[in-house]
Design a protein around this motif. Sequence first.
Motif, PDB file in Angstrom:
ATOM      1  N   ILE A   1       0.827  -1.205   0.000  1.00 42.48           N
ATOM      2  CA  ILE A   1       0.000   0.000   0.000  1.00 42.48           C
ATOM      3  C   ILE A   1       0.865   1.260   0.000  1.00 42.48           C
ATOM      4  N   LEU A   2       1.786   1.352   0.943  1.00 44.01           N
ATOM      5  CA  LEU A   2       2.598   2.562   1.076  1.00 44.01           C
ATOM      6  C   LEU A   2       3.678   2.649   0.010  1.00 44.01           C
ATOM      7  N   GLY A   3       4.008   1.510  -0.588  1.00 43.53           N
ATOM      8  CA  GLY A   3       4.964   1.548  -1.687  1.00 43.53           C
ATOM      9  C   GLY A   3       4.419   2.245  -2.914  1.00 43.53           C
ATOM     10  N   ALA A   4       3.105   2.428  -2.968  1.00 42.72           N
ATOM     11  CA  ALA A   4       2.475   3.109  -4.108  1.00 42.72           C
ATOM     12  C   ALA A   4       2.444   4.622  -3.937  1.00 42.72           C
ATOM     13  N   VAL A   5       2.885   5.127  -2.780  1.00 41.59           N
ATOM     14  CA  VAL A   5       2.849   6.565  -2.522  1.00 41.59           C
ATOM     15  C   VAL A   5       4.024   7.245  -3.224  1.00 41.59           C
ATOM     16  N   ASP A   6       3.733   8.321  -3.916  1.00 36.46           N
ATOM     17  CA  ASP A   6       4.777   9.146  -4.524  1.00 36.46           C
ATOM     18  C   ASP A   6       5.425   9.974  -3.416  1.00 36.46           C
ATOM     19  N   THR A   7       6.680   9.703  -3.105  1.00 29.73           N
ATOM     20  CA  THR A   7       7.351  10.384  -1.998  1.00 29.73           C
ATOM     21  C   THR A   7       8.357  11.436  -2.466  1.00 29.73           C
ATOM     22  N   ALA A   8       8.380  11.725  -3.758  1.00 24.24           N
ATOM     23  CA  ALA A   8       9.309  12.730  -4.274  1.00 24.24           C
ATOM     24  C   ALA A   8       8.960  14.106  -3.713  1.00 24.24           C
ATOM     25  N   PRO A   9       9.942  14.867  -3.248  1.00 24.22           N
ATOM     26  CA  PRO A   9       9.657  16.197  -2.699  1.00 24.22           C
ATOM     27  C   PRO A   9       9.058  17.127  -3.750  1.00 24.22           C
TER      28      PRO A   9
ATOM     29  N   VAL B   1      -3.740   5.128   0.341  1.00 26.50           N
ATOM     30  CA  VAL B   1      -4.347   4.385   1.452  1.00 26.50           C
ATOM     31  C   VAL B   1      -5.850   4.237   1.260  1.00 26.50           C
ATOM     32  N   ALA B   2      -6.500   5.249   0.697  1.00 30.63           N
ATOM     33  CA  ALA B   2      -7.960   5.199   0.542  1.00 30.63           C
ATOM     34  C   ALA B   2      -8.417   4.132  -0.445  1.00 30.63           C
ATOM     35  N   ARG B   3      -7.509   3.612  -1.267  1.00 32.20           N
ATOM     36  CA  ARG B   3      -7.882   2.502  -2.153  1.00 32.20           C
ATOM     37  C   ARG B   3      -8.160   1.234  -1.351  1.00 32.20           C
TER      38      ARG B   3
ATOM     39  N   PRO C   1      -9.409   0.965   2.308  1.00 34.71           N
ATOM     40  CA  PRO C   1      -9.797   1.509   3.615  1.00 34.71           C
ATOM     41  C   PRO C   1      -9.828   0.492   4.735  1.00 34.71           C
ATOM     42  N   GLU C   2     -10.105  -0.781   4.398  1.00 31.59           N
ATOM     43  CA  GLU C   2     -10.136  -1.801   5.451  1.00 31.59           C
ATOM     44  C   GLU C   2      -8.750  -2.041   6.052  1.00 31.59           C
ATOM     45  N   ALA C   3      -7.714  -1.649   5.330  1.00 34.26           N
ATOM     46  CA  ALA C   3      -6.345  -1.883   5.788  1.00 34.26           C
ATOM     47  C   ALA C   3      -5.754  -0.702   6.534  1.00 34.26           C
ATOM     48  N   VAL C   4      -6.525   0.361   6.752  1.00 36.70           N
ATOM     49  CA  VAL C   4      -5.997   1.545   7.430  1.00 36.70           C
ATOM     50  C   VAL C   4      -5.350   1.202   8.771  1.00 36.70           C
ATOM     51  N   PRO C   5      -5.964   0.372   9.628  1.00 37.69           N
ATOM     52  CA  PRO C   5      -5.302   0.052  10.898  1.00 37.69           C
ATOM     53  C   PRO C   5      -3.917  -0.575  10.715  1.00 37.69           C
ATOM     54  N   LEU C   6      -3.731  -1.336   9.662  1.00 36.89           N
ATOM     55  CA  LEU C   6      -2.420  -1.943   9.423  1.00 36.89           C
ATOM     56  C   LEU C   6      -1.384  -0.888   9.082  1.00 36.89           C
ATOM     57  N   THR C   7      -1.768   0.138   8.326  1.00 36.83           N
ATOM     58  CA  THR C   7      -0.813   1.179   7.972  1.00 36.83           C
ATOM     59  C   THR C   7      -0.356   1.938   9.206  1.00 36.83           C
TER      60      THR C   7
ATOM     61  N   VAL D   1      -5.146  11.903   8.236  1.00 35.25           N
ATOM     62  CA  VAL D   1      -5.359  11.072   7.044  1.00 35.25           C
ATOM     63  C   VAL D   1      -6.095   9.788   7.393  1.00 35.25           C
ATOM     64  N   SER D   2      -5.607   9.082   8.406  1.00 35.74           N
ATOM     65  CA  SER D   2      -6.229   7.798   8.752  1.00 35.74           C
ATOM     66  C   SER D   2      -7.651   7.990   9.251  1.00 35.74           C
ATOM     67  N   GLY D   3      -7.868   9.013  10.077  1.00 34.13           N
ATOM     68  CA  GLY D   3      -9.214   9.263  10.578  1.00 34.13           C
ATOM     69  C   GLY D   3     -10.177   9.682   9.482  1.00 34.13           C
ATOM     70  N   ALA D   4      -9.702  10.545   8.581  1.00 39.16           N
ATOM     71  CA  ALA D   4     -10.570  11.015   7.500  1.00 39.16           C
ATOM     72  C   ALA D   4     -10.974   9.880   6.575  1.00 39.16           C
ATOM     73  N   ILE D   5     -10.041   8.982   6.275  1.00 38.37           N
ATOM     74  CA  ILE D   5     -10.352   7.857   5.393  1.00 38.37           C
ATOM     75  C   ILE D   5     -11.389   6.944   6.039  1.00 38.37           C
ATOM     76  N   GLN D   6     -11.219   6.670   7.315  1.00 35.15           N
ATOM     77  CA  GLN D   6     -12.167   5.784   7.989  1.00 35.15           C
ATOM     78  C   GLN D   6     -13.541   6.440   8.132  1.00 35.15           C
ATOM     79  N   LEU D   7     -13.577   7.728   8.397  1.00 34.72           N
ATOM     80  CA  LEU D   7     -14.869   8.417   8.462  1.00 34.72           C
ATOM     81  C   LEU D   7     -15.575   8.376   7.109  1.00 34.72           C
TER      82      LEU D   7
END
Length: 204
Positions: free
Chosen positions: A62-70, A92-94, A96-102, A144-150
């Motif tokens: 999941i997090l490997g898909a994040v663009d981390t370039a400044p 992460v929003a793709r 949402p059930e995995a948010v607690p794992l992140t 981020v995590s709270g907003a996605i779960q809401l």
Amino acid sequence: MPRPRSLTPERLAAAALAVVDRDGLAALSMRTAAKELGMSPMGLYRYVSDREELERLVVDRILGAVDTAPPPRDTPWRERVELMTGRLREAVARHPEAVPLTLTHRHRSPGGLRWSETVLGILTEAGIDGPRRVVALRALHAYVSGAIQLEHRGPLAGPGTEAIAGLPGDAFPLLTATARDAGGVGPDEEFLGGLRMLLRGLGD
């Protein structure tokens, strides 16, 4: 016995994530992941030691898909943090059930670590350091995590908002009025609006 080349960490992560996306986080186990892969649970133990290792693979995916370039440094710092936060939300929003794992395993994920390092660099350039920088980074993760779960479990367009709007207006005048207003707020407006309020506070 040597491991079959076809059963890579990427394939293991994809299978485990498929279980989580379809059936929820509680459904993830060595047995269900093995079934997704079409193999026996005992066979899966040749590749991963336990569910926790499966969880880490899921988070890496999941997090490997994040663009981390400044972002460009000539952009205002709040806009850069907003861009980085949007990138994290998008990935992460793709799932949402995995948010607690992140939240549990992000400190072991290269993608998550790179995202945090980039954001910390932006905050530092903005003069936010020491304990304030700690709180700022944690606040962004929490937002981020709270907003996605809401958005996933209790969206503004969902039945909960309708139920609140139907409460007695004399007992809850502000709550019912706010619920009626909520019907016109889309997910992106909700996310960005709250994030910008948070970022304005970080600059104080």
